[in-house]
Design a protein around this motif. Sequence first.
Motif, PDB file in Angstrom:
ATOM      1  N   LEU A 370     -21.510  -2.419   7.138  1.00  0.00           N
ATOM      2  CA  LEU A 370     -22.421  -2.482   5.994  1.00  0.00           C
ATOM      3  C   LEU A 370     -23.143  -3.819   5.946  1.00  0.00           C
ATOM      4  CD1 LEU A 370     -23.513  -1.415   3.224  1.00  0.00           C
ATOM      5  CD2 LEU A 370     -21.482  -2.451   2.185  1.00  0.00           C
ATOM      6  N   ASN A 371     -22.431  -4.902   6.250  1.00  0.00           N
ATOM      7  CA  ASN A 371     -23.011  -6.247   6.199  1.00  0.00           C
ATOM      8  C   ASN A 371     -24.215  -6.385   7.128  1.00  0.00           C
ATOM      9  OD1 ASN A 371     -22.884  -9.098   5.330  1.00  0.00           O
ATOM     10  ND2 ASN A 371     -22.402  -9.452   7.486  1.00  0.00           N
ATOM     11  N   GLU A 372     -24.195  -5.666   8.254  1.00  0.00           N
ATOM     12  CA  GLU A 372     -25.308  -5.732   9.200  1.00  0.00           C
ATOM     13  C   GLU A 372     -26.583  -5.152   8.609  1.00  0.00           C
ATOM     14  OE1 GLU A 372     -23.991  -3.643  12.628  1.00  0.00           O
ATOM     15  OE2 GLU A 372     -22.412  -5.083  13.152  1.00  0.00           O
ATOM     16  N   SER A 373     -26.437  -4.224   7.661  1.00  0.00           N
ATOM     17  CA  SER A 373     -27.612  -3.568   7.080  1.00  0.00           C
ATOM     18  C   SER A 373     -28.031  -4.170   5.740  1.00  0.00           C
ATOM     19  CB  SER A 373     -27.319  -2.069   6.872  1.00  0.00           C
ATOM     20  OG  SER A 373     -27.002  -1.449   8.104  1.00  0.00           O
ATOM     21  N   LEU A 374     -27.125  -4.905   5.096  1.00  0.00           N
ATOM     22  CA  LEU A 374     -27.453  -5.487   3.799  1.00  0.00           C
ATOM     23  C   LEU A 374     -28.524  -6.566   3.942  1.00  0.00           C
ATOM     24  CD1 LEU A 374     -23.963  -5.875   2.055  1.00  0.00           C
ATOM     25  CD2 LEU A 374     -25.929  -4.624   1.142  1.00  0.00           C
ATOM     26  N   PRO A 375     -29.504  -6.595   3.037  1.00  0.00           N
ATOM     27  CA  PRO A 375     -30.515  -7.657   3.079  1.00  0.00           C
ATOM     28  C   PRO A 375     -29.925  -8.971   2.583  1.00  0.00           C
ATOM     29  CG  PRO A 375     -30.825  -6.281   1.138  1.00  0.00           C
ATOM     30  CD  PRO A 375     -29.739  -5.637   1.943  1.00  0.00           C
ATOM     31  N   PRO A 376     -30.641 -10.072   2.759  1.00  0.00           N
ATOM     32  CA  PRO A 376     -30.154 -11.357   2.235  1.00  0.00           C
ATOM     33  C   PRO A 376     -30.045 -11.302   0.712  1.00  0.00           C
ATOM     34  CG  PRO A 376     -31.946 -11.676   3.799  1.00  0.00           C
ATOM     35  CD  PRO A 376     -31.908 -10.210   3.492  1.00  0.00           C
ATOM     36  N   GLN A 377     -29.129 -12.078   0.176  1.00  0.00           N
ATOM     37  CA  GLN A 377     -29.029 -12.197  -1.280  1.00  0.00           C
ATOM     38  C   GLN A 377     -30.043 -13.223  -1.786  1.00  0.00           C
ATOM     39  OE1 GLN A 377     -24.455 -12.480  -1.016  1.00  0.00           O
ATOM     40  NE2 GLN A 377     -24.791 -11.703  -3.104  1.00  0.00           N
ATOM     41  N   PRO A 378     -30.493 -13.048  -3.023  1.00  0.00           N
ATOM     42  CA  PRO A 378     -30.070 -12.104  -4.059  1.00  0.00           C
ATOM     43  C   PRO A 378     -30.639 -10.697  -3.819  1.00  0.00           C
ATOM     44  CG  PRO A 378     -31.802 -13.493  -4.919  1.00  0.00           C
ATOM     45  CD  PRO A 378     -31.475 -14.036  -3.551  1.00  0.00           C
ATOM     46  N   GLU A 386     -29.861   2.499  -1.771  1.00  0.00           N
ATOM     47  CA  GLU A 386     -30.401   2.499  -0.410  1.00  0.00           C
ATOM     48  C   GLU A 386     -29.278   2.436   0.622  1.00  0.00           C
ATOM     49  OE1 GLU A 386     -33.170  -0.664   0.023  1.00  0.00           O
ATOM     50  OE2 GLU A 386     -34.212  -0.240  -1.867  1.00  0.00           O
ATOM     51  N   MET A 387     -28.296   1.557   0.348  1.00  0.00           N
ATOM     52  CA  MET A 387     -27.193   1.382   1.288  1.00  0.00           C
ATOM     53  C   MET A 387     -26.296   2.627   1.346  1.00  0.00           C
ATOM     54  SD  MET A 387     -27.522  -1.504   2.831  1.00  0.00           S
ATOM     55  CE  MET A 387     -29.292  -1.143   2.798  1.00  0.00           C
ATOM     56  N   CYS A 388     -26.067   3.243   0.190  1.00  0.00           N
ATOM     57  CA  CYS A 388     -25.236   4.452   0.166  1.00  0.00           C
ATOM     58  C   CYS A 388     -25.880   5.573   0.972  1.00  0.00           C
ATOM     59  CB  CYS A 388     -24.999   4.908  -1.281  1.00  0.00           C
ATOM     60  SG  CYS A 388     -23.849   3.863  -2.205  1.00  0.00           S
ATOM     61  N   LYS A 389     -27.197   5.668   0.849  1.00  0.00           N
ATOM     62  CA  LYS A 389     -27.928   6.686   1.598  1.00  0.00           C
ATOM     63  C   LYS A 389     -27.898   6.373   3.091  1.00  0.00           C
ATOM     64  CE  LYS A 389     -32.401   9.057   1.723  1.00  0.00           C
ATOM     65  NZ  LYS A 389     -33.769   9.131   1.120  1.00  0.00           N
ATOM     66  N   LEU A 390     -28.097   5.098   3.423  1.00  0.00           N
ATOM     67  CA  LEU A 390     -28.121   4.689   4.824  1.00  0.00           C
ATOM     68  C   LEU A 390     -26.749   4.848   5.477  1.00  0.00           C
ATOM     69  CD1 LEU A 390     -29.654   3.320   7.193  1.00  0.00           C
ATOM     70  CD2 LEU A 390     -28.888   1.116   6.266  1.00  0.00           C
ATOM     71  N   MET A 391     -25.695   4.429   4.749  1.00  0.00           N
ATOM     72  CA  MET A 391     -24.341   4.447   5.303  1.00  0.00           C
ATOM     73  C   MET A 391     -23.622   5.776   5.063  1.00  0.00           C
ATOM     74  SD  MET A 391     -24.128   1.405   6.601  1.00  0.00           S
ATOM     75  CE  MET A 391     -22.388   1.316   6.968  1.00  0.00           C
ATOM     76  N   GLN A 392     -24.283   6.641   4.278  1.00  0.00           N
ATOM     77  CA  GLN A 392     -23.681   7.934   3.930  1.00  0.00           C
ATOM     78  C   GLN A 392     -22.287   7.751   3.318  1.00  0.00           C
ATOM     79  OE1 GLN A 392     -23.866  10.291   7.569  1.00  0.00           O
ATOM     80  NE2 GLN A 392     -25.924  11.001   7.084  1.00  0.00           N
ATOM     81  N   CYS A 393     -22.248   6.907   2.288  1.00  0.00           N
ATOM     82  CA  CYS A 393     -20.990   6.605   1.613  1.00  0.00           C
ATOM     83  C   CYS A 393     -21.163   6.766   0.110  1.00  0.00           C
ATOM     84  CB  CYS A 393     -20.526   5.176   1.927  1.00  0.00           C
ATOM     85  SG  CYS A 393     -21.633   3.889   1.282  1.00  0.00           S
ATOM     86  N   THR A 394     -20.070   6.749  -0.609  1.00  0.00           N
ATOM     87  CA  THR A 394     -20.110   6.829  -2.071  1.00  0.00           C
ATOM     88  C   THR A 394     -20.326   5.434  -2.652  1.00  0.00           C
ATOM     89  OG1 THR A 394     -17.734   6.478  -2.367  1.00  0.00           O
ATOM     90  CG2 THR A 394     -18.478   8.757  -2.011  1.00  0.00           C
ATOM     91  N   ILE A 406     -17.230 -10.297  -0.136  1.00  0.00           N
ATOM     92  CA  ILE A 406     -17.200 -11.475  -1.019  1.00  0.00           C
ATOM     93  C   ILE A 406     -15.867 -12.203  -0.877  1.00  0.00           C
ATOM     94  CG2 ILE A 406     -17.194 -12.231  -3.436  1.00  0.00           C
ATOM     95  CD1 ILE A 406     -19.170  -9.953  -4.018  1.00  0.00           C
ATOM     96  N   SER A 407     -14.774 -11.437  -0.842  1.00  0.00           N
ATOM     97  CA  SER A 407     -13.453 -12.061  -0.727  1.00  0.00           C
ATOM     98  C   SER A 407     -13.280 -12.793   0.598  1.00  0.00           C
ATOM     99  CB  SER A 407     -12.354 -10.994  -0.882  1.00  0.00           C
ATOM    100  OG  SER A 407     -12.360 -10.096   0.221  1.00  0.00           O
ATOM    101  N   GLU A 408     -13.997 -12.327   1.631  1.00  0.00           N
ATOM    102  CA  GLU A 408     -13.920 -12.962   2.945  1.00  0.00           C
ATOM    103  C   GLU A 408     -14.924 -14.099   3.101  1.00  0.00           C
ATOM    104  OE1 GLU A 408     -11.698 -12.283   5.472  1.00  0.00           O
ATOM    105  OE2 GLU A 408     -10.703 -11.037   3.956  1.00  0.00           O
ATOM    106  N   GLY A 409     -15.757 -14.333   2.082  1.00  0.00           N
ATOM    107  CA  GLY A 409     -16.741 -15.413   2.132  1.00  0.00           C
ATOM    108  C   GLY A 409     -17.982 -15.071   2.924  1.00  0.00           C
ATOM    109  N   ILE A 410     -18.124 -13.808   3.329  1.00  0.00           N
ATOM    110  CA  ILE A 410     -19.296 -13.392   4.104  1.00  0.00           C
ATOM    111  C   ILE A 410     -20.502 -13.205   3.195  1.00  0.00           C
ATOM    112  CG2 ILE A 410     -20.202 -11.577   5.623  1.00  0.00           C
ATOM    113  CD1 ILE A 410     -17.283 -11.038   6.470  1.00  0.00           C
ATOM    114  N   ARG A 411     -20.263 -12.681   2.018  1.00  0.00           N
ATOM    115  CA  ARG A 411     -21.288 -12.562   0.987  1.00  0.00           C
ATOM    116  C   ARG A 411     -20.807 -13.286  -0.269  1.00  0.00           C
ATOM    117  NH1 ARG A 411     -26.390 -10.367   2.526  1.00  0.00           N
ATOM    118  NH2 ARG A 411     -25.977  -9.214   4.468  1.00  0.00           N
TER     119      ARG A 411
END
Length: 456
Positions: A370-378, A386-394, A406-411
């Motif tokens: 998911l992180n590979e597809s997420l845009p930069p923050q904010p 958009e991400m749910c549709k792209l990743m086909q997830c809930t 976030i817990s891993e410090g990546i976002r």
Amino acid sequence: MLTSLKDYYNFIADNGSLRRYLFDSNVRDFMGVNRVNEDIKLTLENEDSPDFWSLNNGVTILTTSASIIGKSIRLDNIQIVNGLQTTESIFRYFQGGGDDRSGRSVLVKIIVSTEEYVRDAIIRATNNQTVVELSALHATDKIQRDIEEVLERAGYHYERRTNYYKNFGHPPSSIVAPLYLASGYVSLILKSPHMARSLKSRFMRSDESYNTVFSQNTAIGVWPKIAAILKFTDSSLETLRPLGTSANERFLKNWRHIISFIFTSKILRSFDFSVKDLLALDTENLQRSELKEVWDFIVSNYPLSSANPHKKKSFYIEASRLASEHFSIPGIDRVERLTRLGGTQANSRAIVSPPKQKSHRELSAFALKLNESLPPQPWKPGVHREMCKLMQCTRHEYYEAVEFLISEGIRHHQKDGVVYDGDGNVIAFDLTRVDPKSLMLVDPVLDDNSKSASIT
């Protein structure tokens, strides 16, 4: 058996006071001036009327042992389980100077039992009348007594026996009714504010639905938290309601649950907060300013002048989703998973329990993808769709993965267009949504040239 009115008065009175501990197992307290009690009063005052016992259903006394001694009966562990209205009317009559020169009698039924389940069955059977509220028929349950005790320690009076605390003169702000508390549980614990608003006492007819709400497995300390949140919401809404809007129970009922649910979710940073999270919440320091934020947001989207949306389940789901985006509250998938109370035990577990969690390995793999597809923050509002549709997830899977990143410090944690590092320092904000000076949300004007600002 028949006993004289005067002897019965002496039995229930102690130094001029009613021995109220005799009624601990009664499902309700004195109902005040109503048609039945007024008729009893008039009968007592009219000594020319037929003997009292022939016009009255009498009193039921539950005891663990009874023995006849001369013309008296010795009773142990006494509880008057039916006939409280009759008893209090007799007490008030003699306490007010009444007399009984005719020597009239009252009918007293004495039942001896030491078995707890038999005593409970007797209490329900003797009180199973249409004039008794359905909630009152559970008044003597252990869970109801436990709730009364824990609420008392928190400064609230739990009206498990109808009118009990009201008759003592306690203010309504400190009195909590079973249905009021049950609706709070349905909203805050079962995550169904729509069902909470429409909850009626008939849900207690079903043992399954009753036990779903008033479960012995629920941490007892959660009940004062629910009561505190609801009472705080009610008192806040009294001050926030616009001029011309009547402050009545209907107004509070319409808004209480959606406001308190989003308010609590905002504080606990998830719609999927647990009982443990609620137990840790400091309800002594709830902020009206935070609740006002929720109120202002809701009425800006659902003006009070518009058609009443409160009867529609879609209103609660849509309002929660909008709040999820506006306040960046994850866990929106948890909202309204409950479709009904009760059902089979297996079905109840399926309704109440959260979805099965991914293993740590599965979660980390999905989150990194998911992180590979997420845009930069904010991130902009609606990025989760958009991400749910792209990743086909809930949505639940999406927010679970974001929390992992976030817990891993990546976002980084983001709220209202502002991004914070692990120490709570602002590191970026959305110029199209946030005032650079106050870092507060402004009315967004989104276009293709929207920009972000970083702080270094």
